[in-house]
Design a protein around this motif. Structure first.
Motif, PDB file in Angstrom:
ATOM      1  N   TYR A   5     -13.361   0.156  -1.685  1.00 41.53           N
ATOM      2  CA  TYR A   5     -12.697  -1.144  -1.695  1.00 41.53           C
ATOM      3  C   TYR A   5     -12.474  -1.599  -3.138  1.00 41.53           C
ATOM      4  O   TYR A   5     -13.087  -1.076  -4.087  1.00 41.53           O
ATOM      5  CB  TYR A   5     -13.512  -2.186  -0.915  1.00 41.53           C
ATOM      6  N   ALA A   6     -11.587  -2.568  -3.310  1.00 41.10           N
ATOM      7  CA  ALA A   6     -11.229  -3.041  -4.643  1.00 41.10           C
ATOM      8  C   ALA A   6     -12.414  -3.721  -5.317  1.00 41.10           C
ATOM      9  O   ALA A   6     -13.300  -4.268  -4.650  1.00 41.10           O
ATOM     10  CB  ALA A   6     -10.038  -4.001  -4.545  1.00 41.10           C
ATOM     11  N   ASP A   7     -12.418  -3.702  -6.626  1.00 42.90           N
ATOM     12  CA  ASP A   7     -13.490  -4.334  -7.397  1.00 42.90           C
ATOM     13  C   ASP A   7     -13.480  -5.853  -7.203  1.00 42.90           C
ATOM     14  O   ASP A   7     -12.418  -6.473  -7.036  1.00 42.90           O
ATOM     15  CB  ASP A   7     -13.310  -4.028  -8.889  1.00 42.90           C
ATOM     16  N   SER A  52     -17.296   0.134  -4.119  1.00 45.15           N
ATOM     17  CA  SER A  52     -16.079  -0.318  -4.799  1.00 45.15           C
ATOM     18  C   SER A  52     -15.480   0.861  -5.545  1.00 45.15           C
ATOM     19  O   SER A  52     -16.153   1.880  -5.777  1.00 45.15           O
ATOM     20  CB  SER A  52     -16.399  -1.444  -5.776  1.00 45.15           C
ATOM     21  N   VAL A  53     -14.233   0.746  -5.947  1.00 49.11           N
ATOM     22  CA  VAL A  53     -13.567   1.852  -6.633  1.00 49.11           C
ATOM     23  C   VAL A  53     -14.268   2.171  -7.958  1.00 49.11           C
ATOM     24  O   VAL A  53     -14.403   3.343  -8.325  1.00 49.11           O
ATOM     25  CB  VAL A  53     -12.066   1.549  -6.823  1.00 49.11           C
ATOM     26  N   ASP A  70      -5.351   1.015   1.621  1.00 43.62           N
ATOM     27  CA  ASP A  70      -4.613   0.877   0.369  1.00 43.62           C
ATOM     28  C   ASP A  70      -4.501   2.222  -0.366  1.00 43.62           C
ATOM     29  O   ASP A  70      -5.492   2.765  -0.850  1.00 43.62           O
ATOM     30  CB  ASP A  70      -5.309  -0.154  -0.528  1.00 43.62           C
ATOM     31  N   LEU A 106      -5.746   2.504  -4.206  1.00 39.11           N
ATOM     32  CA  LEU A 106      -7.163   2.765  -4.458  1.00 39.11           C
ATOM     33  C   LEU A 106      -7.458   4.263  -4.440  1.00 39.11           C
ATOM     34  O   LEU A 106      -8.209   4.777  -5.274  1.00 39.11           O
ATOM     35  CB  LEU A 106      -8.023   2.047  -3.420  1.00 39.11           C
TER      36      LEU A 106
END
Length: 639
Positions: free
Chosen positions: A390-392, A438-439, A473, A476
């Motif tokens: 998931y995004a930061d 997170s990424v 997404d 990512l």
């Protein structure tokens, strides 16, 4: 005095279909007319567009490669007992492929004039050859031949197996394309569509397709009042046009229509929008051509609103796989279709799980399939391997965000288990916090694996580096993929460790080319097809793909095909590896379906002699590949 040579020929032929379906007397009579021929390695048996011979062939010893002349890509490799060169028998046409001796080979040339009356008299023999012809040429028997055998008329309706074969027929399409320029007024377009009685207008620029307008677009955009009837085509058209080559099959067309949510496909000369259009395919055309095929399963998946609705569909996919294997359809096409359906199930499970969450996702995320599913090779229902990225987020939101996605992953893995995917025994699943990050955290973990590779790090990276986006997404995933390649380039010694890990998988054979079997445990005296045959290929393909920075190709056999392009001096070995991968995967799936398990462990006494020979044929390729890996990376036992 009895003809001992004919008796030996009949004995061999009688062990293989379709000749095992003939009465013994007829088989012996046929064998007495067979010509035996020796062909050294690389000798050509026949060529594309060559006039048809008066016989077809059966491989007694060796192997024959069937290749496309334009690309020299391997279409099929015929082993002992396989028949090929059926085109003169089935369609009275010139050959469409090149047939070359892949190694020293002995062939039986079977005279058509003698065999044809026997095949007509024994319908099951003819049915087998129709299916064999369809799969070996990768171009199923044309629709006008259905219900006919070798061009002879028959009023018999097509049987179930013939209906399944039609899934792979070229899609019917209209060559009468109605088109106009992008500046044409909408009113003129509507009038022309009405006049020509078509549901779509192709918009072209300098003869190339740039957009499409359908009757739905006219209804939604013009009749609704959003655009005036004086608007130009460029204002309401859908662009870019989704294009495919004219060799598209019925099944592929249905999958494309279903996946894209559109009603029309544009066929062009080379399959891209950069070449002129040659035809149009509508959803209506396709649905008239065939009723029940993978697209029906796809539609059922997308309509499912509960996990329990997916379970019977998943069973249907498994049955479809069994049908395709029974028909001996090309493994690459079978794999792509089954993998597409499996992936759709995963996506639908994710959507169902998301609908059960109290709040929408706090930030963009992506669900990653790992291992065999990431390589699109999970045809049987084996265990799960997945991860979530998931995004930061700011540090203050980190814990809550991870808790959210771990809970989502728990709901997903639970539902995947309900539809038939076992939990991973090692818990390499997104529901495990160690596989949900997170990424930035994933990048850190990748850097740790690559910069300090020990046994555990090599094992984890080998599983993770085959990741493929199943849902979410794409940005990512691309960022993570770029980081993997950049980090490997920064620490090239990692490839040596990864290659050493690949060489840990033991050779499939021991002394005198005997199978190496398990010495103890539950599977004592059984052959581990995954560890001793498939893993050496998948592991080597991964190492070589990383070294060449090959992106967006995860399938093992496709990786080898790409490697053959990049390394012409090793092209023959890599193409052999591609074939071996497909052959072994097909063998495993057949064993898994037969025994209702993963197909990994095989009791050798349950195999025929011919099956053992076909298995052993792939072992030399594995050894040659491991030799290349060891020399290139100076890898042996570093871990």
């Amino acid at each position: 005095m009895a003809n001992s040579i004919a008796a030996r020929v009949a004995d061999f032929m009688g062990k293989h279909p379709p000749f095992d379906l003939l009465p013994q007397a007829e088989l012996l009579a046929l064998a007495s007319e067979v010509t035996i021929a020796y062909h050294p390695k690389n000798e050509r048996i026949f060529s594309e567009n060559q006039a048809p011979k008066d016989h077809f062939f059966m491989v007694h010893k060796g192997a024959i490669a069937l290749k496309r002349p334009s690309t020299q890509n391997l279409v099929d490799l015929c082993d002992e007992g396989d028949v090929f060169g059926l085109r003169p028998l089935m369609a009275q046409e010139q050959y469409k492929l090149d047939a070359v001796a892949h190694e020293e080979s002995i062939l039986y040339a079977i005279p058509i004039a003698v065999f044809k009356p026997m095949a007509v008299a024994h319908k099951e023999v003819g049915d087998f050859l129709i299916e064999s012809f369809a799969s070996n040429t990768r171009n199923p028997y044309s629709r006008q031949h259905r219900g006919k055998l070798y061009g002879e008329s028959s009023s018999t309706p097509p049987g179930p197996s013939e209906t399944k074969l039609f899934d792979f027929q070229p899609v019917p399409y209209s060559k009468k394309i109605v088109c106009c320029e992008s500046g044409t007024p909408v009113q003129e377009i509507a009038l022309k569509m009405t006049e020509k009685k078509v549901g779509a207008m192709l918009i072209v620029d300098k003869g190339l397709p740039v957009g499409i307008i359908t009757d739905i677009d006219l209804r939604d955009k013009v009749v609704s009042g959003k655009f005036p009837i004086t608007a130009s085509a460029s204002e309401i058209m859908r662009s870019p046009v989704i294009t495919y080559p004219k060799q598209l099959t019925v099944t592929q067309a249905q999958m494309a229509l279903m996946k894209s949510g559109i009603n029309y496909l544009c066929l062009t000369q080379d399959g891209s929008p950069n070449s002129p259009a040659v035809g149009m395919v509508s959803e209506h055309d396709v649905m008239l051509a065939v009723g029940n095929n993978p697209a029906v399963l796809m539609k059922g998946i997308k309509r499912a609103r509960k996990t329990k609705h997916l379970k019977p569909i998943r069973n249907g996919i498994q049955q479809l796989l069994a049908d395709y294997l029974e028909l001996n359809l090309p493994m690459r096409l079978t794999t792509k279709i089954i993998s597409e359906l499996n992936d759709a199930c995963t996506k639908q499970v994710l959507q169902i799980a998301l609908s059960r969450m109290d709040t929408p996702p706090p930030v963009p995320f992506a669900w990653l399939s790992l291992g065999s599913q990431g390589r699109s090779e999970q045809l049987l229902r084996t265990d799960q391997d997945n991860a979530l990225v998931y995004a930061d987020v700011p540090d203050t939101e980190a814990e809550a965000t991870k808790t959210y996605y771990t809970e989502l992953a728990r709901k997903v893995t639970k539902r995947l288990h309900k539809i038939g995917y076992d939990y991973c025994p090692a818990e390499m699943m997104a529901s495990n916090p160690n596989w949900c990050h997170s990424v930035s955290d994933w990048k850190t973990k990748v850097t740790e694996w690559v910069s300090s590779p020990g046994p555990d790090e090599v094992l984890l990276s080998a599983i993770f580096f085959d990741f493929n986006l199943s849902y979410g997404d794409e940005k990512l995933v691309n960022a993570l993929s770029d980081h993997v390649f950049d980090t490997v380039a920064k620490y090239p010694v990692f490839l040596t460790h990864l290659a050493s890990g690949a060489l840990k998988n033991p050779s499939p054979t021991g002394f005198f080319r005997s199978f190496l079997v398990e010495q103890n445990g539950t599977h004592k005296d059984q052959f581990d097809l995954k560890r001793r045959a498939l893993l050496p290929l998948t592991d080597a393909a991964r190492v070589l793909s990383l070294s060449h920075r090959i992106k967006s190709i995860n399938s093992t056999e496709e990786r080898f095909e790409k490697l053959a392009e990049l390394e012409p001096n090793n092209a023959q070995l890599y193409r052999s590896c591609s074939y071996a991968t497909k052959a072994l995967l097909k063998f495993r799936v057949k064993q898994g379906l037969l025994h209702n398990d993963s197909g990994r462990f095989i009791a050798l006494d349950s195999l025929s002699k011919e099956e053992k020979i076909k298995l052993k044929r792939t072992f030399k390729t594995i050894k040659d590949l491991q030799d290349l890996l060891g020399i290139r990376y100076n890898a042996s036992n570093r871990i």
